[in-house]
Design a protein around this motif. Structure first.
Motif, short mmCIF file in Angstrom:
data_model
loop_
_atom_site.label_atom_id
_atom_site.label_comp_id
_atom_site.label_asym_id
_atom_site.label_seq_id
_atom_site.Cartn_x
_atom_site.Cartn_y
_atom_site.Cartn_z
N ARG A 183 0.84 -1.21 0.00
CA ARG A 183 0.00 0.00 0.00
C ARG A 183 0.87 1.25 0.00
O ARG A 183 0.55 2.25 -0.64
CB ARG A 183 -0.90 -0.02 1.24
CG ARG A 183 -1.92 1.12 1.31
CD ARG A 183 -2.70 1.06 2.61
NE ARG A 183 -1.83 1.27 3.76
CZ ARG A 183 -1.52 2.47 4.23
NH1 ARG A 183 -1.97 3.57 3.64
NH2 ARG A 183 -0.74 2.60 5.28
N TRP A 185 -7.28 -2.50 13.03
CA TRP A 185 -7.54 -1.07 12.86
C TRP A 185 -6.63 -0.24 13.76
O TRP A 185 -6.04 0.76 13.32
CB TRP A 185 -9.02 -0.82 13.19
CG TRP A 185 -9.47 0.59 13.07
CD1 TRP A 185 -9.08 1.53 12.15
CD2 TRP A 185 -10.44 1.24 13.90
NE1 TRP A 185 -9.74 2.71 12.36
CE2 TRP A 185 -10.58 2.56 13.43
CE3 TRP A 185 -11.21 0.82 14.99
CZ2 TRP A 185 -11.46 3.47 14.03
CZ3 TRP A 185 -12.09 1.72 15.58
CH2 TRP A 185 -12.21 3.03 15.10
N GLU A 239 -6.57 0.43 6.27
CA GLU A 239 -6.18 -0.51 5.22
C GLU A 239 -4.73 -0.93 5.44
O GLU A 239 -3.89 -0.10 5.78
CB GLU A 239 -6.32 0.13 3.84
CG GLU A 239 -6.00 -0.82 2.69
CD GLU A 239 -6.15 -0.16 1.32
OE1 GLU A 239 -6.46 -0.89 0.35
OE2 GLU A 239 -5.95 1.07 1.23
N GLN A 248 -15.31 -3.96 6.60
CA GLN A 248 -15.67 -3.17 5.42
C GLN A 248 -17.03 -2.50 5.60
O GLN A 248 -17.23 -1.38 5.13
CB GLN A 248 -15.63 -4.05 4.18
CG GLN A 248 -14.22 -4.51 3.85
CD GLN A 248 -14.12 -5.27 2.53
OE1 GLN A 248 -15.12 -5.70 1.96
NE2 GLN A 248 -12.90 -5.46 2.05
N LEU A 262 -13.92 0.38 6.71
CA LEU A 262 -12.49 0.11 6.67
C LEU A 262 -12.16 -0.73 5.43
O LEU A 262 -12.70 -1.82 5.28
CB LEU A 262 -12.04 -0.64 7.92
CG LEU A 262 -12.44 -0.05 9.28
CD1 LEU A 262 -11.98 -0.97 10.41
CD2 LEU A 262 -11.85 1.34 9.45
N PRO A 263 -11.28 -0.28 4.53
CA PRO A 263 -10.92 -1.10 3.36
C PRO A 263 -10.35 -2.46 3.75
O PRO A 263 -10.51 -3.45 3.06
CB PRO A 263 -9.89 -0.24 2.63
CG PRO A 263 -10.19 1.16 3.08
CD PRO A 263 -10.65 1.05 4.51
N PHE A 264 -9.62 -2.49 4.86
CA PHE A 264 -9.08 -3.70 5.48
C PHE A 264 -7.94 -4.30 4.66
O PHE A 264 -7.19 -3.58 4.01
CB PHE A 264 -10.20 -4.71 5.74
CG PHE A 264 -9.98 -5.55 6.98
CD1 PHE A 264 -9.72 -4.95 8.19
CD2 PHE A 264 -10.05 -6.93 6.94
CE1 PHE A 264 -9.52 -5.70 9.35
CE2 PHE A 264 -9.86 -7.70 8.08
CZ PHE A 264 -9.60 -7.07 9.28
N ARG A 283 -5.38 -6.05 1.99
CA ARG A 283 -5.23 -6.10 0.54
C ARG A 283 -4.92 -7.52 0.04
O ARG A 283 -5.25 -7.86 -1.09
CB ARG A 283 -4.10 -5.16 0.12
CG ARG A 283 -4.44 -3.69 0.33
CD ARG A 283 -3.18 -2.83 0.38
NE ARG A 283 -2.40 -2.91 -0.85
CZ ARG A 283 -2.53 -2.10 -1.89
NH1 ARG A 283 -3.47 -1.15 -1.88
NH2 ARG A 283 -1.76 -2.22 -2.95
#
Length: 471
Positions: free
Chosen positions: A19, A219, A225, A248, A252-254, A256
């Motif tokens: 990321r 988190w 993410e 999600q 939260l994208p959480f 990858r």
């Protein structure tokens, strides 16, 4: 290095792209601390330690989080059975787990959070889920709060299951749920459970459900993410499926990438306390197998493969490692312990191919054969170069015999010191027999040592011994 990882979410091998350039965040689902760890549990720590070491070798700054579940239904059951506080059971097993990881040379995590330390974050996530229509209070007055599975259309995508084919979540009575598949985010206080296992909340006195614990800790330490979420294949559903849904749904994208390792079974059955087939490090020690040899046993198999444990296969792995160790010790004695060398292209390619440690070890073995040949003809230049390269590969796998983790302090080293003394005494007796030209007695000592797995080599500098066969 261009690492490719099998991503459970997409069911494909994908190029790893972090990321944030130069940084990687990894979250590993740790143990639920209801019982001491067994060697099936410990495979997880070693597998992800190898991943972490490989990421670090690629130049990434790795933030590695490995959580501890110290409040859970299983722990409360143990507390009732044993008449002990739940937290004392969890803490005792936490200490045993830490001891086991140290014994296996697993690098300590950047942070190792306990679930009970993150109740406020769980409350915040649950409050948002309720406000956004993804969670609700139970209708039976129990104080439970549930995630509404029907409100999240993507539910089931990680495990590839259809929600219509799913059975009840099984984590609480269905009477308070809108749908049997809904799972608990918060569990209200129960009269038959310990009085100290609850916290105040907006929904009354209670404790967290298992799944919300990990979402909150991800988190808190890695942000909305992050790069890699790891765990055992058995956690894919329902645990990780539920983590994705609730995280999600809370915005939260959480994770990858989702990376799952295969389990360690015994006789085709999953190893576990409930099955009565759990084996700990003490058992491995009783076989005369050292922690470094157990670590090699794990590394010899691809992380996604199932390892079906047998005593013979563990002993075979120990013998294979001792051959590696024998070369490293002989070479270091001959030319000194140099700096680690560059990793061979074949090893790099294998590790970049979804951490293919089996193929990487094949490259390692070829270098050791070359090194042994160089030793036999006294080619010290090649010995020195080969030793540096071999140690670089072993360092990635965490099994370099010259690593201080294996050479300093601890019970295994105390045992090694005793063995050293006994073998030194036998070699002294052999030397005395040779001095008086009693060749039969000298050969008898050597043969007895060989039967015990100790190989004696006569060198210009005097006798040198190693454990295991020489190539």
């Amino acid at each position: 290095m261009t690492l490719r990882l099998y991503d459970t979410a997409t069911r494909s091998v994908r190029d790893f792209v972090p990321r944030e350039a130069g940084k990687v965040g990894v979250y590993l689902c740790g143990l639920t601390l209801q019982s001491p760890p067994h060697i099936g549990h410990l495979r997880s720590g070693v597998n992800y330690d190898v991943l972490r070491r490989w990421l670090m070798a690629a130049g990434y700054e790795v933030t590695f989080i490995r959580n501890l579940t110290d409040i859970d239904d299983k722990i409360l059951v143990k507390a009732g059975e044993q008449g002990r506080p739940f937290w004392s059971i969890a803490y005792a097993n936490e200490l045993l787990l830490a001891q086991s990881y140290r014994a296996l040379n697993v690098l300590p995590p950047t942070y190792e959070p306990r679930a009970t330390g993150h109740i406020p974050e769980m409350h915040e996530l649950i409050t948002k889920l309720i406000a956004d229509g993804h969670a609700y209070r139970a209708s039976d007055g129990s104080g439970d709060v549930y995630f509404d599975v029907a409100s999240w259309p993507a539910y089931g995508s990680l495990s590839g299951q259809s929600p219509d084919a799913m059975q009840s979540a099984g984590d609480a009575p269905d009477r308070g749920k809108r749908d049997p598949r809904d799972f608990a985010l918060w569990k209200g206080a129960k009269p038959d459970e310990p009085a100290d296992a609850y916290w105040p909340s907006p929904w009354g006195l209670g404790r967290p459900g298992w799944h919300i614990e990990c979402s909150a800790m991800c988190w808190r330490y890695l942000g909305p993410e992050f790069d890699i979420h790891g765990g055992g294949l058995d956690l894919t559903f329902p645990h990780h499926e539920n983590e994705i849904a609730q995280s999600q749904a809370a915005g939260l994208p959480f994770a990858r990438y989702w990376v799952h390792h295969g389990l360690l079974s015994i006789g085709g059955a999953k190893m576990g306390k409930s099955a009565g087939n759990a084996l700990g490090l003490a058992y491995v020690d009783s076989l005369g197998v050292r922690p470094v040899e157990l670590r090699y046993y794990y590394a010899a198999a691809h992380y996604r493969s199932v390892i079906d444990y047998s005593e013979d296969s563990l002993r075979d792995a120990a013998t294979a490692y001792r051959r590696i160790e024998g070369f490293v010790l002989r070479a270091a004695e001959r030319v000194g312990a140099e700096q680690l060398g560059e990793l061979p292209a074949g090893f790099v390619a294998a590790m970049d191919d979804d951490l293919n440690t089996s193929a990487a070890l094949a490259v390692l073995q070829q270098h050791i054969r070359d090194g042994n040949t160089a030793l036999s003809v006294s080619d010290d230049v090649t010995v020195r170069t080969t030793l540096a390269v071999v140690r670089a590969m072993l360092d990635i796998l965490g099994i370099d015999p010259l690593d201080p983790a294996w050479t300093g302090g601890g019970r295994s080293d105390d045992l090694r010191a005793v063995v050293d003394s006994l073998i030194a005494l036998a070699l002294e007796q052999r030397a005395q027999a040779r001095g008086r030209k009693d060749w039969a007695s000298a050969d008898a000592v050597r043969d007895q040592l060989k039967l015990a797995g100790v190989v004696v080599e006569d060198t210009p500098q005097g006798p040198r011994w190693t454990i295991g066969e020489q190539d």
